[in-house]
Write a protein that holds these residues in place. Structure first.
Motif, PDB file in Angstrom:
ATOM      1  N   GLY A   1      41.792  19.303  46.610  1.00 46.38           N
ATOM      2  CA  GLY A   1      41.351  18.262  47.520  1.00 46.38           C
ATOM      3  C   GLY A   1      41.172  18.703  48.956  1.00 46.38           C
ATOM      4  N   ASN A   2      40.868  19.980  49.183  1.00 44.69           N
ATOM      5  CA  ASN A   2      40.549  20.458  50.521  1.00 44.69           C
ATOM      6  C   ASN A   2      39.035  20.635  50.646  1.00 44.69           C
ATOM      7  OD1 ASN A   2      43.000  21.263  52.423  1.00 44.69           O
ATOM      8  ND2 ASN A   2      43.661  21.575  50.298  1.00 44.69           N
ATOM      9  N   GLN A   3      38.597  21.464  51.599  1.00 38.23           N
ATOM     10  CA  GLN A   3      37.170  21.684  51.822  1.00 38.23           C
ATOM     11  C   GLN A   3      36.836  23.164  51.722  1.00 38.23           C
ATOM     12  OE1 GLN A   3      36.337  19.805  55.621  1.00 38.23           O
ATOM     13  NE2 GLN A   3      37.295  17.894  54.985  1.00 38.23           N
ATOM     14  N   LEU A   4      37.531  23.870  50.853  1.00 38.05           N
ATOM     15  CA  LEU A   4      37.315  25.305  50.691  1.00 38.05           C
ATOM     16  C   LEU A   4      35.924  25.567  50.118  1.00 38.05           C
ATOM     17  CD1 LEU A   4      40.770  26.269  49.165  1.00 38.05           C
ATOM     18  CD2 LEU A   4      40.049  26.433  51.558  1.00 38.05           C
ATOM     19  N   VAL A   5      35.238  26.564  50.686  1.00 33.01           N
ATOM     20  CA  VAL A   5      33.885  26.903  50.269  1.00 33.01           C
ATOM     21  C   VAL A   5      33.849  28.220  49.503  1.00 33.01           C
ATOM     22  CG1 VAL A   5      31.548  27.417  51.085  1.00 33.01           C
ATOM     23  CG2 VAL A   5      32.879  25.605  52.180  1.00 33.01           C
ATOM     24  N   GLN A   6      34.692  29.158  49.878  1.00 33.87           N
ATOM     25  CA  GLN A   6      34.713  30.441  49.185  1.00 33.87           C
ATOM     26  C   GLN A   6      36.131  31.007  49.188  1.00 33.87           C
ATOM     27  OE1 GLN A   6      32.230  33.286  51.158  1.00 33.87           O
ATOM     28  NE2 GLN A   6      33.250  33.088  53.131  1.00 33.87           N
ATOM     29  N   LEU A   7      36.391  31.879  48.223  1.00 29.61           N
ATOM     30  CA  LEU A   7      37.679  32.562  48.134  1.00 29.61           C
ATOM     31  C   LEU A   7      37.427  34.045  48.312  1.00 29.61           C
ATOM     32  CD1 LEU A   7      39.354  30.705  45.116  1.00 29.61           C
ATOM     33  CD2 LEU A   7      39.586  30.229  47.565  1.00 29.61           C
ATOM     34  N   LEU A   8      38.036  34.625  49.332  1.00 28.80           N
ATOM     35  CA  LEU A   8      37.818  36.027  49.655  1.00 28.80           C
ATOM     36  C   LEU A   8      38.727  36.922  48.820  1.00 28.80           C
ATOM     37  CD1 LEU A   8      37.631  35.700  53.550  1.00 28.80           C
ATOM     38  CD2 LEU A   8      35.756  35.615  51.888  1.00 28.80           C
ATOM     39  N   ASP A   9      38.392  38.205  48.820  1.00 32.77           N
ATOM     40  CA  ASP A   9      39.187  39.184  48.083  1.00 32.77           C
ATOM     41  C   ASP A   9      40.630  39.223  48.587  1.00 32.77           C
ATOM     42  OD1 ASP A   9      37.015  39.861  46.571  1.00 32.77           O
ATOM     43  OD2 ASP A   9      36.471  41.612  47.774  1.00 32.77           O
ATOM     44  N   PHE A  10      41.568  39.357  47.653  1.00 27.38           N
ATOM     45  CA  PHE A  10      42.990  39.559  47.947  1.00 27.38           C
ATOM     46  C   PHE A  10      43.586  38.417  48.770  1.00 27.38           C
ATOM     47  CE2 PHE A  10      40.824  43.707  47.785  1.00 27.38           C
ATOM     48  CZ  PHE A  10      41.398  44.214  46.627  1.00 27.38           C
ATOM     49  N   THR A  11      43.201  37.191  48.453  1.00 29.06           N
ATOM     50  CA  THR A  11      43.739  36.032  49.170  1.00 29.06           C
ATOM     51  C   THR A  11      45.124  35.659  48.662  1.00 29.06           C
ATOM     52  OG1 THR A  11      41.511  35.162  49.547  1.00 29.06           O
ATOM     53  CG2 THR A  11      43.322  33.615  49.746  1.00 29.06           C
ATOM     54  N   PHE A  12      45.388  35.808  47.343  1.00 29.68           N
ATOM     55  CA  PHE A  12      46.638  35.357  46.748  1.00 29.68           C
ATOM     56  C   PHE A  12      47.405  36.538  46.144  1.00 29.68           C
ATOM     57  CE2 PHE A  12      43.286  32.183  46.038  1.00 29.68           C
ATOM     58  CZ  PHE A  12      43.772  31.141  46.820  1.00 29.68           C
ATOM     59  N   LEU A  13      48.735  36.382  46.100  1.00 31.86           N
ATOM     60  CA  LEU A  13      49.582  37.394  45.478  1.00 31.86           C
ATOM     61  C   LEU A  13      50.758  36.707  44.784  1.00 31.86           C
ATOM     62  CD1 LEU A  13      49.747  40.114  48.300  1.00 31.86           C
ATOM     63  CD2 LEU A  13      48.527  40.285  46.130  1.00 31.86           C
ATOM     64  N   HIS A  14      51.111  37.168  43.580  1.00 29.18           N
ATOM     65  CA  HIS A  14      52.333  36.768  42.885  1.00 29.18           C
ATOM     66  C   HIS A  14      52.442  35.263  42.724  1.00 29.18           C
ATOM     67  CE1 HIS A  14      53.225  40.898  43.799  1.00 29.18           C
ATOM     68  NE2 HIS A  14      53.329  40.650  45.091  1.00 29.18           N
ATOM     69  N   LEU A  15      51.587  34.696  41.902  1.00 32.74           N
ATOM     70  CA  LEU A  15      51.613  33.256  41.651  1.00 32.74           C
ATOM     71  C   LEU A  15      51.510  32.983  40.160  1.00 32.74           C
ATOM     72  CD1 LEU A  15      49.344  31.461  44.283  1.00 32.74           C
ATOM     73  CD2 LEU A  15      51.729  30.986  43.809  1.00 32.74           C
ATOM     74  N   PRO A  16      52.371  32.107  39.622  1.00 35.86           N
ATOM     75  CA  PRO A  16      52.193  31.697  38.234  1.00 35.86           C
ATOM     76  C   PRO A  16      51.272  30.486  38.085  1.00 35.86           C
ATOM     77  CG  PRO A  16      54.528  31.867  38.829  1.00 35.86           C
ATOM     78  CD  PRO A  16      53.738  31.849  40.090  1.00 35.86           C
TER      79      PRO A  16
ATOM     80  N   ASN B   1      37.620  20.986  45.394  1.00 37.44           N
ATOM     81  CA  ASN B   1      37.185  21.577  46.658  1.00 37.44           C
ATOM     82  C   ASN B   1      35.664  21.678  46.639  1.00 37.44           C
ATOM     83  OD1 ASN B   1      39.447  22.678  48.613  1.00 37.44           O
ATOM     84  ND2 ASN B   1      40.239  22.924  46.530  1.00 37.44           N
ATOM     85  N   SER B   2      35.117  22.559  47.459  1.00 36.47           N
ATOM     86  CA  SER B   2      33.667  22.797  47.485  1.00 36.47           C
ATOM     87  C   SER B   2      33.378  24.278  47.279  1.00 36.47           C
ATOM     88  CB  SER B   2      33.065  22.314  48.807  1.00 36.47           C
ATOM     89  OG  SER B   2      33.287  20.933  49.002  1.00 36.47           O
ATOM     90  N   ILE B   3      34.178  24.926  46.460  1.00 29.34           N
ATOM     91  CA  ILE B   3      34.085  26.373  46.285  1.00 29.34           C
ATOM     92  C   ILE B   3      32.777  26.735  45.598  1.00 29.34           C
ATOM     93  CG2 ILE B   3      35.162  28.397  45.242  1.00 29.34           C
ATOM     94  CD1 ILE B   3      37.834  26.896  45.408  1.00 29.34           C
ATOM     95  N   GLU B   4      31.966  27.544  46.296  1.00 33.78           N
ATOM     96  CA  GLU B   4      30.696  28.026  45.763  1.00 33.78           C
ATOM     97  C   GLU B   4      30.773  29.489  45.336  1.00 33.78           C
ATOM     98  OE1 GLU B   4      27.883  27.456  48.850  1.00 33.78           O
ATOM     99  OE2 GLU B   4      27.944  25.267  48.774  1.00 33.78           O
ATOM    100  N   LEU B   5      31.660  30.230  45.989  1.00 34.03           N
ATOM    101  CA  LEU B   5      31.723  31.675  45.769  1.00 34.03           C
ATOM    102  C   LEU B   5      33.154  32.095  45.517  1.00 34.03           C
ATOM    103  CD1 LEU B   5      30.474  34.531  45.811  1.00 34.03           C
ATOM    104  CD2 LEU B   5      30.868  34.548  48.284  1.00 34.03           C
ATOM    105  N   LEU B   6      33.343  32.826  44.441  1.00 31.36           N
ATOM    106  CA  LEU B   6      34.629  33.430  44.112  1.00 31.36           C
ATOM    107  C   LEU B   6      34.398  34.935  44.077  1.00 31.36           C
ATOM    108  CD1 LEU B   6      37.525  32.416  43.248  1.00 31.36           C
ATOM    109  CD2 LEU B   6      36.809  32.884  40.912  1.00 31.36           C
ATOM    110  N   GLU B   7      34.855  35.640  45.108  1.00 34.89           N
ATOM    111  CA  GLU B   7      34.623  37.071  45.166  1.00 34.89           C
ATOM    112  C   GLU B   7      35.357  37.779  44.020  1.00 34.89           C
ATOM    113  OE1 GLU B   7      35.363  38.753  48.989  1.00 34.89           O
ATOM    114  OE2 GLU B   7      33.626  37.756  49.903  1.00 34.89           O
ATOM    115  N   ASP B   8      34.851  38.943  43.660  1.00 34.66           N
ATOM    116  CA  ASP B   8      35.339  39.628  42.461  1.00 34.66           C
ATOM    117  C   ASP B   8      36.832  39.938  42.525  1.00 34.66           C
ATOM    118  OD1 ASP B   8      32.822  39.503  41.457  1.00 34.66           O
ATOM    119  OD2 ASP B   8      32.317  41.615  41.802  1.00 34.66           O
ATOM    120  N   GLN B   9      37.376  40.156  43.730  1.00 35.20           N
ATOM    121  CA  GLN B   9      38.786  40.497  43.865  1.00 35.20           C
ATOM    122  C   GLN B   9      39.601  39.363  44.490  1.00 35.20           C
ATOM    123  OE1 GLN B   9      39.997  43.364  42.564  1.00 35.20           O
ATOM    124  NE2 GLN B   9      37.912  43.704  41.846  1.00 35.20           N
ATOM    125  N   ALA B  10      39.067  38.141  44.452  1.00 39.76           N
ATOM    126  CA  ALA B  10      39.783  37.017  45.058  1.00 39.76           C
ATOM    127  C   ALA B  10      41.096  36.727  44.352  1.00 39.76           C
ATOM    128  CB  ALA B  10      38.896  35.774  45.046  1.00 39.76           C
TER     129      ALA B  10
END
Length: 479
Positions: free
Chosen positions: A134-149, A156-165
């Motif tokens: 429920g945010n306004q995220l448009v894209q997820l960049l590489d290496f944004t997250f670490l260690h999550l189950p 959201n409004s995600i249009e692009l998911l980078e290969d290493q996101a």
């Protein structure tokens, strides 16, 4: 001591931690219970000061908090659960949660986050669940997250998911990307998710082309165990011939791409020093290609690299420009010698890539500047006159007005001479010397051409000379 007093004392001691501890430093208007602080729905714009350092659960939901100031959470090293949903957060600075290594659950649902910077979740080594729905995220960049189950990114409004996101999420069990704006997703993006058990992709405008061929095949094979019966309904939004069809029902031969074609006209341009230049690169194909400009010519040693700038962004020196969709515009401002050389426009999509060269030549000659202190004369009604500065226009207008006043004065003197002869005065007393920039007074009978001492053309008006006295007045020129 009365009978039963020890029992009452014991009960009172057990109940004390569940009572509000305002005396222990609870923030104003908040409620504090043991290691829990509730500050929800209080119209807060910032995190209130005075939260006890030993707090493990902090409720800040349903407020108007816009940002998390650097260090605001630093004293709360014992936090295990942090609820910030339904606020107005617009950004998360890198290291915001660096002091919360024990945090297990972070709720940021229903904020106004447009993007996530790399390092925003640094320090959350034990985080188990992250809510970003429920945010306004448009894209997820590489290496944004670490260690999550568990990662919730729906609505959201995600249009692009980078290969290493999603790189580093080898322990991720649940990923929810439903109800976004994803048109495609790469195999590489999901490859790091070795422990994935639940995947939700429904509610996206999927573009069923050759880039999505792998997803249909994967769902029919390995992906069956990850998707519920509802989640398997991945519906095509385009191309029109496949709209509203399920990806699982579309044959692989129907998932096609049209390789890009690219066109730049002209292929060579000569520009002057100091000019600005825009060059359009038209690309077509399906899906719509990404267009990138690059400068290929290597600069001479000691010469700065030119910067090719697409509309809306500037790349680093010598690096490829940021990609654009459709018509990629190369913009070069204040052209110098460093901009000269060969460029390349590249258009790429899932079907392939196409490139076309472009060469920029720089003209070294410049028009000579006007001499200092002199400006060309302009007619008041011309475009050149209107292009002059306000001060120059005012000076020209004043000169014209002065000349007109002089002409009126000459006419008045001549008309005065018609009233009758005057007694001759001393030599030169009746002579008036003026420069002539007008069409002259009423008649040129009174004017005799002279040249001044410096060679300037001048005229003399002899006030003592009779003005055609023997002619009728009707044949003269009236003043």
């Amino acid at each position: 001591m009365a009978p039963g007093a020890p029992t009452l004392l014991l009960l009172s001691l057990l109940l004390v931690p569940s009572l509000p501890l305002h005396a222990a430093g609870c923030p104003t208007t908040c409620r504090c219970y043991s290691t829990t602080v509730e500050c929800g729905a209080l119209r807060l714009r910032v995190i209130p000061p005075g939260i006890p350092p030993g707090t493990q659960t902090l409720f800040l939901q349903d407020n108007s908090i816009v940002n998390l100031e650097p260090g605001i959470l630093a004293p709360l090293t014992a936090l295990r659960h942090l609820y910030l949903h339904n606020n107005s957060l617009r950004a998360l600075e890198p290291g915001t949660f660096r002091a919360q290594p024990r945090l297990l659950e972070l709720a940021l649902t229903g904020n106004r986050l447009h993007g996530l910077r790399i390092g925003a979740f640094t320090g959350l080594a034990q985080l188990r669940v992250l809510y970003l729905a429920g945010n306004q995220l448009v894209q997820l960049l590489d290496f944004t997250f670490l260690h999550l189950p568990e990662l919730h990114l729906q609505e959201n409004s995600i249009e692009l998911l980078e290969d290493q996101a999603l790189a580093g999420l080898s322990s991720l069990a649940l990923l929810d990307l439903s109800r976004n704006q994803l048109g495609t997703i790469s195999r590489e993006a999901l490859q790091p998710l070795a422990s994935l058990q639940v995947l939700r992709l429904t509610g996206n405008p999927w573009r069923c082309d050759c880039a999505l061929h792998w997803l249909g095949a994967w769902i029919k094979e390995d992906g069956q165990r990850l998707l519920s019966s509802r989640d398997k309904k991945i519906t095509c939004a385009e191309p029109p011939r496949l709209a509203l069809q399920s990806l699982l029902d579309v044959s692989g031969s129907s998932l096609i791409c049209i390789p890009p074609s690219v066109h730049v006209e002209p292929l060579e341009v000569t520009a002057n020093l100091g000019e600005d230049l825009r060059v359009a690169c038209q690309a077509s194909g399906y899906p719509q290609p990404l267009v990138t400009w690059r400068k290929l010519a290597q600069p001479r040693e000691g010469q700065p690299r030119a910067q090719a700038q697409p509309e809306g962004g500037a790349p680093g020196p010598g690096a490829p420009a940021a990609p654009d969709t459709g018509s990629g515009m190369l913009f070069l401002a204040n052209i110098t010698l460093a901009h000269a050389g060969k460029y390349e426009c590249e258009a790429s999509n899932a079907g392939g890539a196409a490139r076309v060269p472009f060469e920029l030549l720089v003209n070294l000659s410049r028009p000579p500047p006007p001499a200092a202190g002199r400006e060309p004369l302009h007619e008041a009604g011309s475009l050149a006159f209107r292009a002059l500065g306000l001060a120059t226009q005012a000076a020209v207008a004043a000169a014209i007005a002065l000349l007109a006043l002089t002409a009126l004065l000459l006419a008045a003197l001549i008309c005065r001479g018609r009233r009758g002869p005057r007694a001759p005065g001393p030599p030169g007393e009746g002579a008036l010397f003026v420069n002539d920039y007008s069409d002259g007074p009423c008649t040129f009978a009174q004017l005799e051409e002279l040249r001044g001492e410096r060679g300037h053309e001048m005229f003399v008006i002899d006030r003592s000379k009779l003005l055609l006295a023997d002619r009728p007045a009707a044949h003269g020129t009236r003043c």
